[in-house]
Design an enzyme around this catalytic site. Structure first.
Site, PDB file in Angstrom:
ATOM      1  N   ASN A   6      14.836  10.611   9.692  1.00  0.00           N
ATOM      2  CA  ASN A   6      14.787  12.052   9.965  1.00  0.00           C
ATOM      3  C   ASN A   6      16.039  12.439  10.750  1.00  0.00           C
ATOM      4  O   ASN A   6      16.136  12.148  11.933  1.00  0.00           O
ATOM      5  CB  ASN A   6      13.500  12.349  10.770  1.00  0.00           C
ATOM      6  CG  ASN A   6      13.439  13.788  11.249  1.00  0.00           C
ATOM      7  OD1 ASN A   6      14.210  14.636  10.813  1.00  0.00           O
ATOM      8  ND2 ASN A   6      12.507  14.064  12.160  1.00  0.00           N
ATOM      9  N   TRP A   7      16.974  13.081  10.050  1.00  0.00           N
ATOM     10  CA  TRP A   7      18.255  13.396  10.699  1.00  0.00           C
ATOM     11  C   TRP A   7      18.155  14.549  11.692  1.00  0.00           C
ATOM     12  O   TRP A   7      19.092  14.806  12.445  1.00  0.00           O
ATOM     13  CB  TRP A   7      19.305  13.762   9.640  1.00  0.00           C
ATOM     14  CG  TRP A   7      19.673  12.645   8.715  1.00  0.00           C
ATOM     15  CD1 TRP A   7      19.116  11.388   8.658  1.00  0.00           C
ATOM     16  CD2 TRP A   7      20.693  12.676   7.708  1.00  0.00           C
ATOM     17  NE1 TRP A   7      19.723  10.651   7.672  1.00  0.00           N
ATOM     18  CE2 TRP A   7      20.695  11.418   7.074  1.00  0.00           C
ATOM     19  CE3 TRP A   7      21.592  13.659   7.278  1.00  0.00           C
ATOM     20  CZ2 TRP A   7      21.567  11.111   6.021  1.00  0.00           C
ATOM     21  CZ3 TRP A   7      22.462  13.358   6.230  1.00  0.00           C
ATOM     22  CH2 TRP A   7      22.455  12.091   5.622  1.00  0.00           C
ATOM     23  N   LYS A   8      17.068  15.290  11.625  1.00  0.00           N
ATOM     24  CA  LYS A   8      16.915  16.495  12.461  1.00  0.00           C
ATOM     25  C   LYS A   8      18.129  17.417  12.236  1.00  0.00           C
ATOM     26  O   LYS A   8      18.657  17.449  11.127  1.00  0.00           O
ATOM     27  CB  LYS A   8      16.708  16.122  13.929  1.00  0.00           C
ATOM     28  CG  LYS A   8      15.563  15.113  14.067  1.00  0.00           C
ATOM     29  CD  LYS A   8      15.067  14.935  15.467  1.00  0.00           C
ATOM     30  CE  LYS A   8      13.931  13.909  15.450  1.00  0.00           C
ATOM     31  NZ  LYS A   8      13.303  13.751  16.761  1.00  0.00           N
ATOM     32  N   HIS A  91       5.932  18.151  12.153  1.00  0.00           N
ATOM     33  CA  HIS A  91       6.650  17.364  13.166  1.00  0.00           C
ATOM     34  C   HIS A  91       6.406  18.005  14.538  1.00  0.00           C
ATOM     35  O   HIS A  91       6.326  19.238  14.650  1.00  0.00           O
ATOM     36  CB  HIS A  91       8.145  17.321  12.840  1.00  0.00           C
ATOM     37  CG  HIS A  91       8.883  16.348  13.704  1.00  0.00           C
ATOM     38  ND1 HIS A  91       9.241  16.646  14.995  1.00  0.00           N
ATOM     39  CD2 HIS A  91       9.293  15.083  13.475  1.00  0.00           C
ATOM     40  CE1 HIS A  91       9.852  15.596  15.530  1.00  0.00           C
ATOM     41  NE2 HIS A  91       9.897  14.633  14.622  1.00  0.00           N
ATOM     42  N   GLU A  93       8.269  18.669  16.877  1.00  0.00           N
ATOM     43  CA  GLU A  93       9.258  19.679  17.268  1.00  0.00           C
ATOM     44  C   GLU A  93       8.955  21.021  16.589  1.00  0.00           C
ATOM     45  O   GLU A  93       9.219  22.083  17.152  1.00  0.00           O
ATOM     46  CB  GLU A  93      10.677  19.174  16.939  1.00  0.00           C
ATOM     47  CG  GLU A  93      11.095  18.096  17.935  1.00  0.00           C
ATOM     48  CD  GLU A  93      12.059  17.046  17.409  1.00  0.00           C
ATOM     49  OE1 GLU A  93      12.684  17.263  16.354  1.00  0.00           O
ATOM     50  OE2 GLU A  93      12.172  15.985  18.059  1.00  0.00           O
ATOM     51  N   GLU A 160       3.401   9.850  15.545  1.00  0.00           N
ATOM     52  CA  GLU A 160       4.546   9.928  16.448  1.00  0.00           C
ATOM     53  C   GLU A 160       4.089  10.460  17.803  1.00  0.00           C
ATOM     54  O   GLU A 160       3.967  11.684  17.972  1.00  0.00           O
ATOM     55  CB  GLU A 160       5.600  10.882  15.876  1.00  0.00           C
ATOM     56  CG  GLU A 160       6.172  10.447  14.552  1.00  0.00           C
ATOM     57  CD  GLU A 160       7.536  11.081  14.316  1.00  0.00           C
ATOM     58  OE1 GLU A 160       8.498  10.330  14.167  1.00  0.00           O
ATOM     59  OE2 GLU A 160       7.629  12.313  14.319  1.00  0.00           O
ATOM     60  N   GLY A 166      12.515  10.578  20.968  1.00  0.00           N
ATOM     61  CA  GLY A 166      13.819  10.872  21.559  1.00  0.00           C
ATOM     62  C   GLY A 166      13.908  10.532  23.043  1.00  0.00           C
ATOM     63  O   GLY A 166      14.851  10.930  23.717  1.00  0.00           O
ATOM     64  N   SER A 205      11.340   6.698  19.022  1.00  0.00           N
ATOM     65  CA  SER A 205      12.302   5.760  19.606  1.00  0.00           C
ATOM     66  C   SER A 205      12.295   4.380  18.948  1.00  0.00           C
ATOM     67  O   SER A 205      12.482   3.364  19.626  1.00  0.00           O
ATOM     68  CB  SER A 205      12.090   5.635  21.119  1.00  0.00           C
ATOM     69  OG  SER A 205      12.285   6.887  21.746  1.00  0.00           O
ATOM     70  N   GLY A 226      14.256   8.702  13.990  1.00  0.00           N
ATOM     71  CA  GLY A 226      15.105   9.846  14.306  1.00  0.00           C
ATOM     72  C   GLY A 226      16.506   9.390  14.672  1.00  0.00           C
ATOM     73  O   GLY A 226      17.328   9.077  13.804  1.00  0.00           O
ATOM     74  N   GLY A 227      16.776   9.306  15.963  1.00  0.00           N
ATOM     75  CA  GLY A 227      18.120   8.987  16.458  1.00  0.00           C
ATOM     76  C   GLY A 227      18.768   7.793  15.772  1.00  0.00           C
ATOM     77  O   GLY A 227      19.952   7.848  15.393  1.00  0.00           O
TER      78      GLY A 227
END
Ligand code: PGA
Length: 249
Positions: A6-8, A91, A93, A160, A166, A205, A226-227
């Site tokens: 997930n590149w966000k 998600h 976010e 999640e 994150g 994470s 993610g990251g």
């Protein structure tokens, strides 16, 4: 195993080209599935870059409306039209910054399914909810509409924990496994053969240094990353690790 990146809201065209060509070169022998979730503007480029590959792609969100005067929205049929296989829905976010309720999320899942996309429903509790002992109630209410839907077998679930996203703070393999088990048992009460087959991803994470342990848990069927999905070597290492886990079993 499904390893989903997930590149966000990160990336450019040149970043996209570089990352995808690195993935194409370095994940040829992986036995499990890889999928990337770039921002909307790069979906067409990704479709072009991945057309001859087994790497799948999807969007990070979708409109709860079918079509019409909804400025700024992107519909499920549009995502299908540009070749998406998956779409992330709910998600944390989106829930936190865009006030997405379980009802809106249910509508998005329904439209995704109607347009032959696989919804990846994201669920997870906040730190406050965990501390209050309500993790399982929160997860149950986030899952409710999917469990009652006709397309449960065509969906994926991503657990999640919000406190792990994150933050560098990962759920321990046992903590994650407990919630994954809970989710699978809830599904089994509806339909045990779907429970056996449905994929439940862990996210929060995940990186190369903690993935092997998480992926080795019996009810963890992959990761939503993610990251670490933005760092090409790290993401490939994760993909290779998942492969080793599969091979070890
Ligand atoms: P993270 O994000 O890996 O950067 O914690 C995961 C996600 O939000 O899907």
């Amino acid at each position: 195993m499904l390893i989903a990146g997930n590149w966000k809201m990160h990336g450019t065209q040149s970043f996209t080209k570089e990352l995808i060509s690195y993935l194409l070169e370095n994940t040829k022998n992986t036995e499990h599935e890889i999928a990337v979730f770039p921002p909307y503007p790069y979906l067409l480029l990704i479709q072009e870059l991945l057309h001859a590959s087994s790497i799948q792609f999807g969007a990070q969100d979708v409109s709860a409306h079918d079509t019409g005067a909804y400025t700024g929205e992107v519909s499920a049929s549009m995502l299908a039209d540009v070749g998406c296989r998956y779409v992330l829905i709910g998600h944390s976010e989106r829930r936190a910054y865009h006030q997405e309720t379980n009802e809106i999320i249910a509508e998005k899942c329904q439209l995704a399914h109607q347009n032959k996309l696989v919804p990846i429903l994201c669920v997870g509790e906040t730190q406050f909810e965990r501390d209050a002992g309500s993790t399982y109630d929160v997860i149950s209410s986030q899952l409710a509409s999917l469990l009652d839907s006709t397309f449960l077998e065509h969906a994926i679930i991503a657990y999640e924990p919000v406190w792990a996203i994150g933050t560098g703070k990962t759920a321990t393999p046992d903590e994650a496994q407990a919630v994954h088990r809970f989710i699978r048992e809830k599904i089994a009460k509806k339909n045990s053969s779907i429970a056996d087959k449905i994929r439940i991803l862990y996210g929060g994470s995940v990186k190369a240094s903690n993935a092997a342990e998480l992926f080795s848990m019996p009810d963890i069927d992959g990761g939503l990353i993610g990251g670490a999905s933005l760092k090409k070597e790290e993401f490939v290492a994760l993909c290779q690790m998942a492969k080793n886990v599969v091979m070890d079993i």
